[in-house]
Design a protein around this motif. Sequence first.
Motif, mmCIF file in Angstrom:
data_model
loop_
_atom_site.group_PDB
_atom_site.id
_atom_site.type_symbol
_atom_site.label_atom_id
_atom_site.label_comp_id
_atom_site.label_asym_id
_atom_site.label_seq_id
_atom_site.Cartn_x
_atom_site.Cartn_y
_atom_site.Cartn_z
ATOM 1 N N ILE A 85 -27.729 96.715 -41.587
ATOM 2 C CA ILE A 85 -27.067 96.189 -40.397
ATOM 3 C C ILE A 85 -25.634 95.808 -40.739
ATOM 4 N N PHE A 87 -22.724 93.742 -39.168
ATOM 5 C CA PHE A 87 -22.692 92.725 -38.139
ATOM 6 C C PHE A 87 -21.303 92.121 -38.057
ATOM 7 N N GLU A 239 -30.681 92.318 -33.119
ATOM 8 C CA GLU A 239 -30.458 93.705 -33.534
ATOM 9 C C GLU A 239 -31.557 94.190 -34.478
ATOM 10 N N THR A 240 -31.989 93.305 -35.359
ATOM 11 C CA THR A 240 -33.070 93.662 -36.296
ATOM 12 C C THR A 240 -34.342 94.011 -35.536
ATOM 13 N N ASN A 243 -33.916 97.287 -33.582
ATOM 14 C CA ASN A 243 -33.951 98.447 -34.481
ATOM 15 C C ASN A 243 -35.379 98.808 -34.875
#
Length: 278
Positions: A85, A87, A239-240, A243
Amino acid sequence: MNSTRHGHRPLGIIVILCLNGVALVSAVAFYTEKPDFLPSCRIYEPGFTKCSTNSIQKLLDQLNIGIPEVVERFGPFDPMKVRDIVFKQDNNEVATIRANLTELVVKGFSKTNVKESRVSKKDFGWQTKLFLPKMRLDGKYDMAGRILLIPLSGSGKIFIEIDDMDILLLTKTRLYEKGGFTFDNVTSVRVQQLKLTKVRTYLDNLFNGRSKEVERSTNQFFNENWRDFYEALKPLIIETVENILYDVMSTVFHLIPANFFVEDIPTPQQLYGPKKIS
Ligand SMILES: *[C@@H]1O[C@H](CO)[C@@H](O)[C@H](O)[C@H]1NC(C)=O
Ligand SMILES: *[C@@H]1O[C@H](CO)[C@@H](O)[C@H](O)[C@H]1NC(C)=O
């Protein structure tokens, strides 16, 4: 009788041949028979949401046991390796940071409880309520910026541990036909809401190891003020989760026909109109 089929799931194979100088062969495998672990649900009959909720729970349980085609692509479900990621958060009250996270491993998805799975009759996208009693993210970070007015720059190991996570997820899809079945092409997975009761964290080697004492007290400060710290990290956590769920869902729904989740789902032609090129 069903047990004799165990491990002998019928798979359809579509082979695409492109011959322009070079022969390119691409095989797409998919289920042609409903797996035993999935219940039968019909959206135009009463009790669909309850049935669908159970169905998605069963799917997650099976992912945890291991669906070979998914394991082949992503490895085990829990703990699970996650994409890197990158970020960046600017001009936020609580944080201005750039961070890279690598070698990420997430634990906890095997304990996922599906609270509700609603499917839209309009576009056949779905909304899912999930509960994870605990999620833990381990990895390496490289960070520069500030969080809660504390200037940070360092790189090393990081963990983030989250308790009681309630996730409201919206999945968009485009139906397509393959081998006489209707399939979901998952086009987006968005976390609409995320609630939790506690975040614990540790960033190793903060300030590049210049002061272990300051590193300890800063980490302590983050944990004591975890609500603010969490606000800074929220986009990263979202986001994790997005994903992971996008990768898993898009793979699963190219593999298992939508008909096996919603038996009376329309064909793409019925839903979008005949032969419309999108
Ligand atoms: C993160 O990675 C990018 C490129 O991959 C790099 O430019 C940047 O310096 C790295 N570190 C941080 C803290 O953003
Ligand atoms: C799924 O959607 C993506 C992006 O919209 C597209 O590129 C892809 O061809 C679609 N796949 C199928 C099988 O329809």
